[in-house]
Design an enzyme around this catalytic site. Structure first.
Site, short mmCIF file in Angstrom:
data_model
loop_
_atom_site.label_atom_id
_atom_site.label_comp_id
_atom_site.label_asym_id
_atom_site.label_seq_id
_atom_site.Cartn_x
_atom_site.Cartn_y
_atom_site.Cartn_z
N SER A 121 -19.81 -1.84 56.18
CA SER A 121 -19.19 -0.66 56.79
C SER A 121 -19.98 0.63 56.63
O SER A 121 -19.76 1.58 57.36
CB SER A 121 -17.77 -0.45 56.25
N LYS A 134 -16.74 5.24 51.53
CA LYS A 134 -16.73 5.78 52.90
C LYS A 134 -17.26 7.21 52.86
O LYS A 134 -17.44 7.80 51.81
CB LYS A 134 -15.32 5.79 53.50
#
Length: 174
Positions: free
Chosen positions: A41, A84
């Site tokens: 990701s 993230k």
């Protein structure tokens, strides 16, 4: 006499081991923490299997900033850590339209993305996504937008769930 010297030496060695252990624990829990990236990701900036250290001090002094790469407790399962990038800050209105992110009406420049990479919002077959972030909540996204479970899935990150920010990559698995 010889016994006392050996006993004193053993005590001194144990003191040093104790101090080193206490220092290591303090550094691990209050300053730096190791973290292993799992998944794709955050590609191309962070890769699966990379070993990095996150630092925990700066967010005790100031709040996270847009663009920071943070490790946090996943809001739907706090025993799992995610990594993230902070995209939206508390109080801001974030909008995704036509694959582009804007904050309070201003287009967001995302230099950390691959050229041509756009924010996909095919989560609920919506063409446009908009949210005003409540106080103390952050909107985060992975850099590999097409393969990231992130705030577009309906969850935000509370400030107290942020463990720290990425500081140093120790081992790059490329």
């Amino acid at each position: 006499m010889l016994f006392m010297r050996k006993f004193t030496s053993v005590i001194e060695v144990l003191k040093v081991i104790g101090i080193v252990f206490i220092a290591a624990v303090a550094i691990r829990y209050f300053l730096f923490q190791p973290f292993v990236v799992e998944g794709s990701s955050m590609e191309p900036n962070y890769h699966n299997g990379e070993y990095l250290f996150i630092e925990k001090v700066s967010y005790r002094l100031h709040i996270p900033e847009r663009g920071d790469v943070v490790v946090f407790k996943y809001p739907n399962s706090p025993n799992i850590n995610y990594i993230k990038r902070v995209v939206g800050l508390p109080g801001e209105t974030l909008r995704i339209d036509g694959g582009r992110v804007s904050i309070d009406g201003k287009l967001l420049e995302e230099s950390y993305l691959e050229p041509g990479e756009m924010t996909l919002i095919n989560r609920n077959n919506e063409a446009t996504y908009e949210i005003t972030l409540p106080e103390g909540k952050y909107f985060v996204m992975g850099d590999n937008r097409d393969h990231s479970s992130d705030s577009r899935d309906g969850w935000l990150v509370p400030q107290n769930y942020i463990v720290g920010r990425s500081a140093v990559t120790i081992y790059a698995n490329k």
